[in-house]
Motif scaffolding. Structure first.
Motif, PDB file in Angstrom:
ATOM      1  N   UNK A  48      55.622  47.112  40.595  1.00 10.08           N
ATOM      2  CA  UNK A  48      56.289  47.870  39.549  1.00 10.08           C
ATOM      3  C   UNK A  48      55.283  48.341  38.506  1.00 10.08           C
ATOM      4  N   UNK A  49      55.555  49.476  37.916  1.00  8.30           N
ATOM      5  CA  UNK A  49      54.607  50.111  36.995  1.00  8.30           C
ATOM      6  C   UNK A  49      54.193  49.185  35.857  1.00  8.30           C
ATOM      7  N   UNK A  50      55.130  48.418  35.292  1.00  4.68           N
ATOM      8  CA  UNK A  50      54.760  47.575  34.144  1.00  4.68           C
ATOM      9  C   UNK A  50      53.753  46.503  34.538  1.00  4.68           C
ATOM     10  N   UNK A  51      53.854  45.966  35.765  1.00  4.92           N
ATOM     11  CA  UNK A  51      52.898  44.955  36.202  1.00  4.92           C
ATOM     12  C   UNK A  51      51.572  45.599  36.597  1.00  4.92           C
ATOM     13  N   UNK A  52      51.652  46.760  37.243  1.00  5.31           N
ATOM     14  CA  UNK A  52      50.432  47.451  37.642  1.00  5.31           C
ATOM     15  C   UNK A  52      49.603  47.817  36.413  1.00  5.31           C
ATOM     16  N   UNK A  53      50.271  48.256  35.362  1.00  3.42           N
ATOM     17  CA  UNK A  53      49.549  48.629  34.138  1.00  3.42           C
ATOM     18  C   UNK A  53      48.883  47.407  33.519  1.00  3.42           C
ATOM     19  N   UNK A  54      49.576  46.263  33.529  1.00  2.00           N
ATOM     20  CA  UNK A  54      48.995  45.046  32.968  1.00  2.00           C
ATOM     21  C   UNK A  54      47.786  44.599  33.768  1.00  2.00           C
ATOM     22  N   UNK A  55      47.848  44.760  35.073  1.00  2.00           N
ATOM     23  CA  UNK A  55      46.766  44.301  35.931  1.00  2.00           C
ATOM     24  C   UNK A  55      45.643  45.323  36.044  1.00  2.00           C
ATOM     25  N   UNK A  56      45.881  46.540  35.522  1.00  2.00           N
ATOM     26  CA  UNK A  56      44.865  47.574  35.605  1.00  2.00           C
ATOM     27  C   UNK A  56      44.657  48.070  37.027  1.00  2.00           C
ATOM     28  N   UNK A  57      45.697  47.992  37.837  1.00  2.00           N
ATOM     29  CA  UNK A  57      45.594  48.417  39.228  1.00  2.00           C
ATOM     30  C   UNK A  57      46.514  49.605  39.467  1.00  2.00           C
ATOM     31  N   UNK A  58      46.192  50.420  40.427  1.00  2.00           N
ATOM     32  CA  UNK A  58      47.074  51.534  40.739  1.00  2.00           C
ATOM     33  C   UNK A  58      48.412  51.043  41.283  1.00  2.00           C
ATOM     34  N   UNK A  59      49.428  51.861  41.191  1.00  2.00           N
ATOM     35  CA  UNK A  59      50.769  51.476  41.624  1.00  2.00           C
ATOM     36  C   UNK A  59      50.868  51.205  43.103  1.00  2.00           C
ATOM     37  N   UNK A  60      49.958  51.692  43.895  1.00  2.00           N
ATOM     38  CA  UNK A  60      50.082  51.492  45.337  1.00  2.00           C
ATOM     39  C   UNK A  60      49.710  50.085  45.767  1.00  2.00           C
ATOM     40  N   UNK A  61      49.428  49.197  44.813  1.00  2.00           N
ATOM     41  CA  UNK A  61      49.096  47.821  45.142  1.00  2.00           C
ATOM     42  C   UNK A  61      47.635  47.650  45.513  1.00  2.00           C
ATOM     43  N   UNK A  62      46.864  48.721  45.469  1.00  2.00           N
ATOM     44  CA  UNK A  62      45.446  48.657  45.814  1.00  2.00           C
ATOM     45  C   UNK A  62      44.639  48.050  44.691  1.00  2.00           C
ATOM     46  N   UNK A  63      43.345  48.170  44.776  1.00  2.00           N
ATOM     47  CA  UNK A  63      42.505  47.686  43.704  1.00  2.00           C
ATOM     48  C   UNK A  63      41.862  46.352  43.978  1.00  2.00           C
ATOM     49  N   UNK A  64      42.179  45.701  45.081  1.00  2.00           N
ATOM     50  CA  UNK A  64      41.555  44.437  45.410  1.00  2.00           C
ATOM     51  C   UNK A  64      40.169  44.699  45.979  1.00  2.00           C
ATOM     52  N   UNK A  65      39.184  43.962  45.493  1.00  2.00           N
ATOM     53  CA  UNK A  65      37.823  44.135  45.975  1.00  2.00           C
ATOM     54  C   UNK A  65      37.741  43.770  47.453  1.00  2.00           C
ATOM     55  N   UNK A  66      36.825  44.423  48.129  1.00  2.00           N
ATOM     56  CA  UNK A  66      36.549  44.131  49.535  1.00  2.00           C
ATOM     57  C   UNK A  66      35.075  43.744  49.649  1.00  2.00           C
ATOM     58  N   UNK A  67      34.734  42.999  50.695  1.00  2.00           N
ATOM     59  CA  UNK A  67      33.352  42.517  50.824  1.00  2.00           C
ATOM     60  C   UNK A  67      32.365  43.650  51.054  1.00  2.00           C
ATOM     61  N   UNK A  68      32.836  44.808  51.486  1.00  2.00           N
ATOM     62  CA  UNK A  68      31.940  45.954  51.695  1.00  2.00           C
ATOM     63  C   UNK A  68      31.776  46.800  50.430  1.00  2.00           C
ATOM     64  N   UNK A  69      32.514  46.478  49.373  1.00  2.00           N
ATOM     65  CA  UNK A  69      32.385  47.232  48.127  1.00  2.00           C
ATOM     66  C   UNK A  69      31.006  47.015  47.518  1.00  2.00           C
ATOM     67  N   UNK A  70      30.445  48.028  46.883  1.00  2.00           N
ATOM     68  CA  UNK A  70      29.092  47.898  46.331  1.00  2.00           C
ATOM     69  C   UNK A  70      28.970  46.834  45.230  1.00  2.00           C
ATOM     70  N   UNK A  71      30.063  46.529  44.544  1.00  2.00           N
ATOM     71  CA  UNK A  71      29.998  45.529  43.475  1.00  2.00           C
ATOM     72  C   UNK A  71      30.194  44.095  43.971  1.00  2.00           C
ATOM     73  N   UNK A  72      30.495  43.919  45.259  1.00  2.00           N
ATOM     74  CA  UNK A  72      30.728  42.582  45.803  1.00  2.00           C
ATOM     75  C   UNK A  72      29.529  41.644  45.621  1.00  2.00           C
ATOM     76  N   UNK A  73      28.292  42.039  45.936  1.00  2.00           N
ATOM     77  CA  UNK A  73      27.162  41.126  45.720  1.00  2.00           C
ATOM     78  C   UNK A  73      27.023  40.679  44.260  1.00  2.00           C
ATOM     79  N   UNK A  74      27.315  41.575  43.323  1.00  2.00           N
ATOM     80  CA  UNK A  74      27.261  41.202  41.908  1.00  2.00           C
ATOM     81  C   UNK A  74      28.366  40.200  41.578  1.00  2.00           C
TER      82      UNK A  74
END
Length: 184
Positions: A48-74
């Motif tokens: 829901x939009x109110x939770x997505x806004x609080x979590x700073x994630x897009x409404x599609x439920x995405x936004x979880x880091x993946x091990x292939x993301x460039x910021x993962x080693x950091x």
């Protein structure tokens, strides 16, 4: 959604075939309605939009880091730093606390349960310990309720390159981590 149900009228005995006691025409219409409801639910299954806004994630439920993301080693480096600090203090940390601490360092897309956290903690254990012989730093990360590491940690300890023996216990591993990081 499709038009209204077309189930009107009585069905003569021995007339049209039935499905679960419902006339075939009506059963087809009911199936269509359920299908339409399912599709609508699926389209709006996201956070829901109110939770997505609080979590700073897009409404599609995405936004979880993946091990292939460039910021993962950091993120792995940040987790190592956080856990070493806790180990120097002789304290455990919960999965939720670690996730929150990582979020304060800009890695707010690492949820505390399963997923990328599992891989992150494995990589923390391998950090500076590629042969797996040293203490597993993630032994101090515990479940809030049980105050014990997850079952996944025990599985990791028995896998390569760690290969802990059958007599191994996570409490011993925690004590080795604390001893290794104790200030002199």
């Amino acid at each position: 959604m499709a038009g209204p149900l077309n189930c009107g009228g009585a069905v003569p005995v021995g007339g049209r075939s039935q499905f679960l006691g419902v006339p075939r025409d009506c059963a087809h219409d009911l199936a269509r309605v359920w299908h339409d409801l399912f599709i609508r639910f699926w389209q709006y299954r996201a956070v829901p939009a109110r939770y997505a806004a609080q979590a700073g994630r897009p409404r599609d439920g995405g936004g979880t880091m993946r091990i292939k993301d460039p910021e993962y080693p950091a993120a792995v480096e940040a987790a190592v730093e956080i856990l070493r600090k806790r180990a120097q203090q002789g304290q455990t940390i919960t999965y939720g606390e670690l996730s929150a601490e990582l979020a304060t360092r800009g890695f707010d897309s690492i949820p505390p349960h399963r997923g990328v956290m599992t891989y992150l903690l494995k990589d923390v254990c391998l950090h500076g310990n590629e042969d797996g012989r040293g203490p597993m730093l993630s032994a101090i990360v515990v479940n809030k309720a049980s105050r014990e590491p997850s079952d996944q940690f025990s599985g990791l300890a028995r896998s390569l390159p760690f290969s802990r023996p059958a007599t191994w216990g996570w409490r011993d591993e925690q004590q080795q981590v604390f001893a290794q990081h104790r200030p002199e």
